[in-house]
Design a protein around this motif. Structure first.
Motif, PDB file in Angstrom:
ATOM      1  N   GLU A   2      37.168  39.368  40.603  1.00 46.83           N
ATOM      2  CA  GLU A   2      37.245  40.720  40.062  1.00 46.83           C
ATOM      3  C   GLU A   2      37.840  41.692  41.078  1.00 46.83           C
ATOM      4  O   GLU A   2      38.635  42.568  40.719  1.00 46.83           O
ATOM      5  CB  GLU A   2      35.835  41.182  39.642  1.00 46.83           C
ATOM      6  CG  GLU A   2      35.288  40.472  38.427  1.00 46.83           C
ATOM      7  CD  GLU A   2      33.893  40.927  38.072  1.00 46.83           C
ATOM      8  OE1 GLU A   2      33.430  40.661  36.960  1.00 46.83           O
ATOM      9  OE2 GLU A   2      33.249  41.567  38.933  1.00 46.83           O
ATOM     10  N   GLY A   3      37.446  41.527  42.341  1.00 46.08           N
ATOM     11  CA  GLY A   3      38.029  42.392  43.368  1.00 46.08           C
ATOM     12  C   GLY A   3      39.523  42.182  43.520  1.00 46.08           C
ATOM     13  O   GLY A   3      40.279  43.144  43.677  1.00 46.08           O
ATOM     14  N   ILE A  21      41.306  43.837  40.584  1.00 41.64           N
ATOM     15  CA  ILE A  21      41.405  45.292  40.755  1.00 41.64           C
ATOM     16  C   ILE A  21      42.538  45.631  41.717  1.00 41.64           C
ATOM     17  O   ILE A  21      43.329  46.563  41.480  1.00 41.64           O
ATOM     18  CB  ILE A  21      40.059  45.854  41.268  1.00 41.64           C
ATOM     19  CG1 ILE A  21      38.996  45.747  40.162  1.00 41.64           C
ATOM     20  CG2 ILE A  21      40.219  47.295  41.729  1.00 41.64           C
ATOM     21  CD1 ILE A  21      37.609  46.148  40.617  1.00 41.64           C
ATOM     22  N   GLU A  22      42.656  44.869  42.794  1.00 38.83           N
ATOM     23  CA  GLU A  22      43.727  45.130  43.766  1.00 38.83           C
ATOM     24  C   GLU A  22      45.096  44.929  43.133  1.00 38.83           C
ATOM     25  O   GLU A  22      46.006  45.750  43.300  1.00 38.83           O
ATOM     26  CB  GLU A  22      43.546  44.205  44.967  1.00 38.83           C
ATOM     27  CG  GLU A  22      44.508  44.487  46.107  1.00 38.83           C
ATOM     28  CD  GLU A  22      44.240  43.611  47.303  1.00 38.83           C
ATOM     29  OE1 GLU A  22      45.019  43.699  48.279  1.00 38.83           O
ATOM     30  OE2 GLU A  22      43.268  42.828  47.267  1.00 38.83           O
ATOM     31  N   TYR A  26      31.405  49.345  39.626  1.00 40.79           N
ATOM     32  CA  TYR A  26      31.668  48.816  40.957  1.00 40.79           C
ATOM     33  C   TYR A  26      31.404  49.847  42.052  1.00 40.79           C
ATOM     34  O   TYR A  26      31.950  49.730  43.155  1.00 40.79           O
ATOM     35  CB  TYR A  26      33.115  48.343  41.053  1.00 40.79           C
ATOM     36  CG  TYR A  26      33.476  47.247  40.068  1.00 40.79           C
ATOM     37  CD1 TYR A  26      33.016  45.951  40.252  1.00 40.79           C
ATOM     38  CD2 TYR A  26      34.245  47.528  38.944  1.00 40.79           C
ATOM     39  CE1 TYR A  26      33.333  44.950  39.352  1.00 40.79           C
ATOM     40  CE2 TYR A  26      34.571  46.533  38.039  1.00 40.79           C
ATOM     41  CZ  TYR A  26      34.111  45.240  38.245  1.00 40.79           C
ATOM     42  OH  TYR A  26      34.427  44.253  37.349  1.00 40.79           O
ATOM     43  N   LYS A  56      36.148  47.355  46.242  1.00 40.50           N
ATOM     44  CA  LYS A  56      36.610  47.595  44.867  1.00 40.50           C
ATOM     45  C   LYS A  56      36.762  49.085  44.602  1.00 40.50           C
ATOM     46  O   LYS A  56      37.742  49.525  43.985  1.00 40.50           O
ATOM     47  CB  LYS A  56      35.636  46.970  43.872  1.00 40.50           C
ATOM     48  CG  LYS A  56      35.561  45.447  43.923  1.00 40.50           C
ATOM     49  CD  LYS A  56      34.632  44.927  42.845  1.00 40.50           C
ATOM     50  CE  LYS A  56      34.575  43.395  42.839  1.00 40.50           C
ATOM     51  NZ  LYS A  56      33.925  42.854  44.033  1.00 40.50           N
TER      52      LYS A  56
END
Length: 1208
Positions: free
Chosen positions: A524-525, A528-529, A584, A590
């Motif tokens: 997930e991180g 997001i990036e 988050y 995040k």
């Protein structure tokens, strides 16, 4: 057929025509003529191959006889009577070689006409027409010679070429194919078109007359073997282009033969009653004729291939090799039945190893054309297996264009062949996605995109949405496995051209984040990036650092697409961003990326669309909550940047944002002041100290992007600093944010004073605060904690520049703010540079270090570069005198790998400010290094190191000797005076004399008249007994040498010479009395009047004392001889002549013993400063194989644009 026999033999060649003739063994020694005897035309018989006839000793007899006695063709009974050949330059109906040459230079439209005219001339007289064509070839080579009829009849081939070579203009290396200019720039294309039109016009007639093309082939083959490059180059181009025409002609003959043979078979299969005997005989004769024509064409092709291509594909000239490879590709595609085999493909494989990039490029592009044809894949199977490793290695070619084409070739192999590329082979390509060259990264991205699509195709996704979801998941998995988790921008940029639609699918990305789709926490991180980087790419259309291209402006179409993408991003993320922040909010990494998302919105939509206002309130609440929850500096700085954007006066909702954040700031200030009294009185416990430190940390981060002068935090922070600095172990968690708060307060106060009208009292008060802060920072430079020490130094560099007289010159009303550093502050800052920037590191200690240690080492180096750049700025902007640069220049060679670009740029800019004073600073830095060597013990190695430094500094002076005359005269005068002054106590009386050996490295830049003046000055300063000393003789010989501009080494080469393991210098030290060293805003932002004025460095301050091994003495009266020499030799003018020549007295160093923390503190606002642009010289190619190119992966802070940006 074994692999060795198919690929590795250079001499084997497929015999296309099954001819047993050997061109090479019979071409030499042939005669162009024998005495012709009138003979009746022979009876109709099968013709031998034209090329074979050309290659026999009697071949030229046949040609000569055919030219004089026209024998009938098959079935033709008309016989031409012999007639004399008239001069080709006479007659209105004869064409001249010059006319053909002009037509070739003019363009394609004229070529068809001139070929028709020449054919008419050739029909009238074959021999004369052939001579016109041969002389056109000679003229195209740039030769002024002419092949006359007498030469043609009496001389051998080698003799004719020897005669033409003697008449060639050897004074010029230029010839039509290599000449620049508008008239001949299209000559190559015209010559190629002429060859094509000539063969096409003759393919049904003169191509089989056994005279024209065999004769032309003999000349071209001989010229292609000449040592004259013009002959070899032009004849090779003509020969391979003619062969291309023959390949097309052979293909046409083959088609005609198949059609006629089919008609003959159909006629033969009929019943005897239906057969037409005449028709059958006619078809049989046609088939026989076509067989002869085909055999003759292939015979000439075989002769050209053996006589020209086999020898010229490895010619010394790069362009000749490229021409051969390009035409080989045409032959392979046009006639695969005869050419597309292993014996011809091996030439393409061998040229993949060519030492010149144009040849490798052409070979790769030729292979691309072959792999694009599906029917060729089977025939390329053995070639693929043999040369796949070489093609894989070419993705690291030193020429990025070749590497890009090699990647495209591998993509074709992946798509067209059944085996494709294995995972190990693909893993060799994937890292190139993060390479700095944009084209190379995009090509690797296209390869990855194809690989991912293959995986998705095997999964049989039902809908487009599920397919894109799987694409995102696969991309995240790839990004995770690559372990380059800080370079998402490069991954997105590489995929943008091929996967732009997938990367713009915001719905799929947010669904994966807000719903349970099976993504792991780490995935997930990464998503997001990637998502935020894709938002930036779509909204700003700016490539990552290092991938910028020449074009800076967007087209109308690109601007329209950018606006549409920004609107789609804004519409989709405004309702969802608060949800993402809430989910988050506890994860620093995040949240740091999510806080960047609003920067790519169309923020006016918050006020333009009524229903969006509630989402603005939710966003502001989330940001305030994140500030109160996190203490990570990167998160707080991201919040500060977003706060500064949302509170900007450019937006109508800014008042609402200001109210929300003012409440947050008031709460933080109240928390700080509530514990301040206890902290100052010493009654605060650990929890109170922690609360104060956290509040200051948050305020410092916010004050970096937001003006917080209204909170009046400066006095309180200064009290905290004074009280805590008195303790034995200052707490860095408290002192570092307090330094930042106070420093940013002074920066914002200076900006407010510039933008508004302030009273004299306010300005004096601000100046007083700045002086108090400078004293506190000066104390911090001597503490043991590296974080405190580094932060104090960086703030000093910034504030001294902002409050310097140069920055206030344009606003006289702010003159009371001007502050000049004291001598003690200069000394401490110079000591910081010497002790903590130019500090030795033992590379052996870092063997086997982990990734974390390597990353910390890179971060520490980046911070050192920022600190050195900041110090250099103080020198360039006249805050420090140019003489302070001596402590920087002497480390030019030793620390070139780390700081060479900064030192070199500082040296260059110092010459723009004051050339003479800069030269004296160079001399002084050498004197200091020499004095250090004497004190530490004179060694040959130490002397060699100083002489090497002198060589590099000497090469940095301009090539124009008159331009640097004054500078070098001042440098030599100072050097001679230093050589004969008394050294420090404890050393020999004449220990400094050896400095003349170092000074002699600058003598090659002197003019002849200055050499004699310096020689006289040397005699006046030197005792008579010393004239016989080796050092004095060495210097005298350097002055006696005739002035010759030494070949200046390229900057890259000169720098590279000293980039090896640097010699260790025993000590870095400073004197307590004062000193100088070196800091920088971007050099490209230096005021023009500052650069133009040679006296801009001049100040009323006295020069500071030295910080190394020499200390300035009080000014002394110049000796009459020395003053006269400076007036006559140097011709110093203006303020430059006002600078006194000071003798230096070496002193023993005082060593500072301060421990340096190996852990680098987080980068401050200096991390926004870049340093210099990397300049990479082209590497010479000396090996037979291309060296793999360094495709540097981008680091967290790339140094590709150093010193371009100062503050953000």
């Amino acid at each position: 057929m074994t692999e060795e026999s198919a690929m590795d033999s250079v001499e084997e060649l497929d015999d296309f025509s099954d001819s047993d003739s050997d061109f090479e063994s019979t071409r030499k020694g042939k005669r162009w003529r024998r005495q012709s005897t009138a003979q009746p035309p022979p009876p109709k018989r099968p013709r031998r191959k034209a090329a074979a006839r050309v290659l026999t000793p009697s071949s030229f007899n046949s040609m000569s006889h055919a030219a004089s006695v026209q024998q009938p063709r098959r079935g033709h009974k008309k016989q031409f009577s012999p007639r004399p050949v008239r001069d080709v330059s006479q007659g209105n109906r004869s064409i001249r070689p010059e006319e053909i040459f002009d037509a070739v230079c003019s363009g394609k439209s004229a070529i068809v006409t001139v070929v028709d005219e020449w054919l008419d001339s050739y029909k009238r007289n074959k021999k004369a027409g052939l001579l016109v064509l041969l002389n056109f070839v000679v003229r195209s080579c740039g030769c002024k010679g002419v092949i006359t009829e007498e030469m043609y009849d009496s001389q051998q081939n080698a003799d004719i070429i020897s005669t033409l070579t003697q008449e060639f203009n050897e004074d010029s290396s230029s010839y039509p194919l290599s000449s620049p200019g508008h008239q001949l720039k299209h000559f190559r294309a015209g010559l190629s078109e002429f060859s094509r039109v000539l063969v096409a016009s003759c393919q049904n007639s003169f191509i089989y007359d056994e005279f024209l093309f065999p004769s032309l082939l003999v000349l071209l083959t001989g010229l292609s073997d000449s040592q004259v490059r013009a002959f070899r180059h032009t004849s090779t181009l003509l020969a391979v282009k003619l062969m291309t025409g023959f390949v097309d002609a052979a293909l046409n003959v083959s088609v005609q033969l198949q059609t006629t043979q089919r008609q003959y078979d159909m006629e033969s299969s009929r019943s005897p009653h239906d057969k037409a005997p005449d028709r059958l005989l006619e078809l049989q004769a046609t088939v026989s004729l076509l067989h002869e024509n085909k055999e003759e064409v292939f015979s000439m092709m075989n002769a050209m291939f053996r006589g020209v291509f086999v020898h010229r594909y490895r010619d010394l000239l790069t362009d000749i090799r490229a021409i051969c490879v390009a035409e080989l590709g045409v032959w392979l595609k046009s006639n695969p039945e005869h050419f597309l085999n292993d014996k011809c493909l091996k030439y393409l494989g061998w040229t993949l190893y060519d030492k010149e990039s144009p040849v490798r490029m052409q070979s790769v592009r030729t292979l691309q054309g072959l792999y694009q044809e599906t029917e060729f894949i089977g025939r390329l199977e053995l070639f693929t297996g043999r040369f796949k490793d070489r093609m894989l290695s070419m993705v690291l070619d030193k020429d990025s264009d070749v590497a890009v084409e090699a990647l495209n070739l591998l993509l074709l192999i992946q798509q067209r062949t059944e085996e494709g590329l294995g995972e190990d082979e693909c893993s060799f390509i994937y890292p190139l996605i993060y390479a700095t060259p944009k084209d190379l990264g995009s090509a690797a991205g296209a390869f990855l995109y194809d690989k991912l699509n293959r995986v998705i195709a095997r999964a049989h996704c039902d809908t487009e949405s599920s397919g894109r979801t799987q694409f995102i998941q696969l991309l995240i998995s790839f990004y995770m496995q690559s372990e380059l988790h800080e370079h998402a921008a490069y991954l997105v940029d590489s995929l943008w051209s091929v996967a732009g639609s997938e990367l713009r699918d915001w719905e799929v990305m947010t669904t994966c984040l807000l719903q349970d789709t099976g993504l792991k926490y780490e995935e997930e991180g990464l998503l997001i990036e990637l998502m935020v980087c894709a938002m930036k790419q779509a909204a700003e259309v700016t490539p990552p650092v290092g991938r910028s291209q020449g074009r800076k402006y967007l087209t109308v179409k690109e601007k329209k697409a950018q606006e549409q993408d920004r609107r789609r991003i804004t519409t989709h993320f405004i309702p969802l961003l608060p949800q993402l922040l809430a989910k988050y909010s506890a994860d620093a990494k995040k949240v740091r990326f999510l806080l960047r998302a609003p920067l790519y919105f169309d923020l006016e939509m918050y006020s333009r669309v009524p229903r969006m206002e509630k989402y603005l309130d939710l966003l502001l609440a989330q940001v305030c909550g994140i500030v109160e929850k996190h203490t990570d500096v990167s998160v707080l700085e991201a919040c500060a940047l977003l706060v500064s954007t949302l509170t900007s006066d450019n937006y109508t909702f800014s008042s609402r944002a200001c109210r929300a954040f003012s409440q947050l700031l008031d709460g933080l200030a109240e928390c700080f002041h509530s514990y301040l009294d206890d902290l100052l009185q010493g009654t605060a416990d650990d929890d109170d100290v922690y609360n104060v430190a956290i509040a200051l940390k948050r305020l410092a981060a916010l004050s970096k992007a937001k003006d917080l002068t209204g909170l009046n935090l400066f006095d309180s922070c200064l009290k905290v600093l004074k009280s805590r600095m008195e303790s034995e172990e200052p707490e860095k968690e408290l002192i570092v944010p307090a330094l930042r708060c106070a420093g940013y307060h002074l920066m914002w106060a200076k900006l407010n004073a510039v933008n508004s009208t302030s009273t004299q009292t306010e300005l004096k008060c601000l100046n007083k605060n700045a002086r108090l802060f400078f004293r506190v920072c000066q104390k911090c430079l001597s503490v043991q904690c590296a974080d405190i020490r580094d932060e104090a130094f960086e703030l000093l560099c910034d504030l001294l520049l902002l409050y310097g007289s140069t920055s206030l010159r344009s606003t006289p009303a702010l003159a009371p703010l001007a502050h000049l550093p004291s001598d003690s502050l200069r000394s401490d800052m110079a000591g910081f540079i010497v002790d903590y920037v130019f500090c030795d590191t033992d590379d052996s200690e870092h063997n086997g270090e982990s990734e974390e240690e390597e990353e910390a080492k890179i971060t520490l180096l980046q911070r050192k570069r920022n600190q050195l750049a900041g110090y250099c700025k103080l020198v360039i902007y006249s805050v420090l005198d140019l003489i302070a640069a001596t402590d920087i220049f002497k480390y030019y060679c030793k620390f070139f790998n780390d700081f060479g670009d900064i030192i070199k740029e500082t040296l260059s800019k110092s010459r723009l400010i004051n050339p003479v004073q800069s030269a004296r600073a160079v001399c002084l830095c050498l004197q200091q290094s020499f004095s250090e060597m004497l004190i530490d013990g004179h060694t040959r190695k130490g002397m060699a190191e100083i002489k090497d430094l002198a060589k590099r500094l000497a090469n940095s002076f301009a090539v124009d000797l008159k331009r640097v005359r004054n500078q070098l005269m001042a440098l030599h005068v100072d050097g001679i005076s230093f050589a004969f002054q008394h050294p420090v106590e404890g050393l020999e009386q004449d220990a400094n004399v050896n400095f003349l050996e170092i000074l002699s490295e600058f003598s090659f830049k002197l003019l002849q008249e200055d050499r004699s003046k310096l020689a006289n000055f040397l005699k006046s300063e030197c005792p008579n007994a010393a004239l016989s000393w080796p050092a004095v003789k060495t210097y005298q010989r350097s002055l006696a040498t005739k002035a010759q501009p030494r070949t200046r080494e390229p900057v890259e080469e000169a720098d590279t010479a000293c980039t090896g393991t640097p010699p260790l210098i025993k000590s870095q030290r400073t004197t307590p009395e004062g000193g100088m060293g070196i800091c920088i805003p971007a050099f490209d932002q230096i005021d023009r009047h500052l650069l133009d004025s040679p006296s801009s460095i001049h100040s009323t301050l006295s020069l500071p004392v030295l910080t190394s091994t020499a200390q300035k003495q009080p000014d002394k009266q110049l000796s009459p001889k020395r003053a006269t020499l400076l007036q006559r030799g140097s011709s110093l003018h203006g303020p430059e002549s006002e600078l006194p020549v000071r003798k230096v007295q070496p002193m023993k160093p005082i060593r500072r013993r301060l421990s340096v923390s190996s852990k680098a503190s987080p980068c401050s606002h200096f991390s926004l400063m870049s340093l210099f642009e990397n300049e990479e010289g082209d590497e010479d190619i000396g090996n037979s194989e291309p060296k793999p190119a360094d495709s540097p992966l981008p680091m967290r802070r790339t140094s590709s644009n150093v010193l371009d940006v100062l503050f953000e």
